[in-house]
Design an enzyme around this catalytic site. Structure first.
Site, short mmCIF file in Angstrom:
data_model
loop_
_atom_site.label_atom_id
_atom_site.label_comp_id
_atom_site.label_asym_id
_atom_site.label_seq_id
_atom_site.Cartn_x
_atom_site.Cartn_y
_atom_site.Cartn_z
CB THR A 155 -2.80 83.83 11.71
OG1 THR A 155 -1.47 83.66 12.17
CG2 THR A 155 -2.99 85.25 11.29
CE LYS A 171 -8.87 89.30 26.26
NZ LYS A 171 -8.06 90.50 26.21
CB THR A 225 -0.46 77.34 33.26
OG1 THR A 225 0.42 76.93 32.20
CG2 THR A 225 -1.08 76.10 33.88
CD GLU A 245 -1.68 75.36 21.68
OE1 GLU A 245 -0.55 75.12 22.15
OE2 GLU A 245 -2.29 74.55 20.96
CB VAL A 278 9.41 82.70 23.26
CG1 VAL A 278 8.89 81.72 22.22
CG2 VAL A 278 9.99 83.94 22.58
CB CYS A 279 4.86 79.70 24.97
SG CYS A 279 4.80 79.45 23.19
#
Ligand code: NAD
Length: 493
Positions: A155, A171, A225, A245, A278-279
């Site tokens: 979202t 995707k 990355t 991101e 979690v990033c």
């Protein structure tokens, strides 16, 4: 069996192949999903391009009404959406209920701010001129999403992209497509056909052709990355826009003036939330020596209380890792860190709390800046604690990274907070309240953590480009035109 959505039709795709979606906690089959192909991507992008021509003309106020309706429907559907998120991804149900709420809120937010800004008026450089900009949509946006927050990270892309007048081809991660399909089918059905399309499948089969597709104007990607770099290189060949991101190895500093009890629980949550997948997890914890003994002891005691188990259970704090491969990678990283001298204080092993990919919350100390758990992104529940001499050393080590997603500190000192904020390169800097996002504030990474921003007005501008309009409302011949003989006298002798 769940199908692809292309131009408002649910289709079995061109290949006739499906993928089984497995519950990572129980290893049960959750559902089957069509495996999309390059041909499906091409068709979806063509249809999205056609739909976008009409969608961009819809007034913002009407789009806003639809966005609020989407948000209402998502909230009404929270039981089913959070159930699917939990069964396909393994996050505790409580966290998935939060994810549904945050995703719905994102639609409310972009419905409003997209009708609030459309460009600006600029002072003209001459008489009877009018200058202004309009911010135009880009066209078709390809949204490629990872497994860990399937709805939220989706979202953050599609709400601003559609609000700005783009159409999208989504995707999802091949591991977690089900909640996305449910949300699109149930909550976004009022949108005109073709504005939102979903092609499920792998990165190679669906992601790669999407990046290559000539109808796609922009790729909005969240993921590792390594994949982000591949996308950037490919997109450069056609000068396609990218919003990336990517991964992070975020620091969390506990200064000597911190409330240790608060910092212990904050740091543990920041590291073990979603089993460390979690990033912006606190992947490097630095504690100043003066309080290190107390902090480490309390951190280990608190870690022991974290309840690992079936994520459908309301009392579970931490579920499994997403896959067998993910667990093996984390195990290998812990093994290599220990071989390099890291000391295991707790965990470091698989947990037999169910058939799935469970791994204990783990605490390592005596890690050094060159250990694998510090210079590689560890996407699992591994807390790496480094004891540092003082505030200067903490800030210097925290600032030393190839990545720059987020950074956290615990302190009461404005001086420490401002010094750390100035020295650490990161897209978000949190003081005493780790990992708290705000729809109205930009989110994103510096260095190898990515480029571009999501959320806030920046997140809307990621999907628009300004057109400068220059009007002279008096038609007249200009003195700067040919023949230059008229201006000969201006040339210096
Ligand atoms: P991943 O990079 O393996 O996959 C992400 C998505 O990219 C998936 O949908 C995948 O199918 C697709 N993909 C894979 N190869 C592709 C290719 N060559 N071309 C196009 N698409 C391709 O990441 P993951 O394992 O799903 O997620 C974990 C990673 O995501 C971690 O590195 C984490 O830090 C990062 N992440 C970053 C943020 C952020 O906001 N910065 C948020 C969440 C996760």
């Amino acid at each position: 069996m769940k199908k692809l959505l292309i131009n408002g039709e649910w289709t079995a795709g061109s290949r006739g192949r499906t993928r089984k979606i497995e519950n990572p906690a129980t290893l049960e089959l959750v559902d089957e999903v069509v495996e999309g192909s390059a041909e499906d991507v091409k068709l979806a992008c063509e249809r999205a391009a056609e739909a976008q021509k009409h969608w961009k003309e819809i007034p913002g106020v009407e789009r806003a009404k639809m966005f609020h309706e989407i948000a209402v429907k998502m909230r009404e559907d929270r039981a089913i959406l959070s159930d699917l998120l939990t069964r396909e991804g393994g996050k505790p149900r409580i966290e998935n209920l939060d994810e549904v709420e945050w995703s719905a809120a994102c639609f409310d937010y972009y419905g409003e701010i997209a009708r609030h800004s459309h460009g600006s008026s600029i002072p003209p450089t001459g008489a009877h001129q009018v200058n202004f900009t309009i911010k135009e949509p880009l066209g078709v946006v390809g949204a490629i999403v990872p497994f860990n927050y399937p709805l939220l990270l989706l979202t953050w892309k599609i709400a601003p992209a559609i609000a700005a007048g783009n159409s999208v081809v989504i995707k999802p991660s091949e591991l977690t497509p089900l909640a996305t399909l449910r949300m699109v089918e149930h909550s976004m059905d009022m949108l005109p056909r073709g504005v939102v399309n979903v092609v499920t499948g792998t990165g190679a089969d669906v992601g790669v052709p999407m990046v290559d597709d000539p109808n796609v104007a922009c790729i909005a990607f969240t993921g590792s990355t390594a994949v982000g770099i591949q996308i950037a290189v490919k997109a450069a060949q056609t000068l396609k826009r990218v919003n990336l991101e990517l991964g992070g190895i975020d620091p969390l500093i506990v200064f000597e003036d911190a409330d240790v009890d608060v910092a212990v629980q904050g740091a543990a949550w920041a590291r073990f939330l979603n089993a460390g997948q979690v990033c912006t997890s606190a992947k490097r914890i630095y504690v100043v020596k003066a309080i290190a003994k107390e902090f480490v002891e309390k951190f280990v005691e608190h870690t022991k209380t974290i309840k690992v188990g079936n994520p459908m259970d309301g009392e579970t704090d931490m579920g499994p890792l997403i896959s067998a491969k993910a667990r093996e990678r984390v195990e290998d990283q812990v093994k290599r860190a220990m071989a390099a001298g890291a000391k295991l204080l707790y965990g470091g092993k698989r947990l037999d709390v169910g058939p799935g990919y469970f791994y204990s919350p783990t605490v390592l100390t005596e890690v050094t800046p060159n250990h694998p758990v510090v210079c590689e992104e560890v996407f699992g529940p591994i807390a790496s604690i480094q004891v540092v001499k003082d505030a200067d050393e903490a800030i210097a080590l925290a600032a030393k990274s190839e990545y720059g997603l987020g950074a956290n500190i615990y302190t009461k000192s404005l001086n420490y907070a401002m010094r750390a904020m100035n020295d650490i390169k990161a897209g978000t800097f949190w003081v005493n309240d780790p990992l708290t996002d705000n729809d109205a504030a930009p989110f994103g990474g510096m260095r190898k953590s990515g480029m571009g921003r999501e959320l806030g007005e920046e997140g809307l501008d990621a999907f628009r480009e300004p057109k400068h309009v220059h009007i002279d409302y008096v038609q007249e011949k200009k003195s700067s035109w040919f023949p230059y003989a008229r201006r000969k006298g201006e040339i210096p002798k």
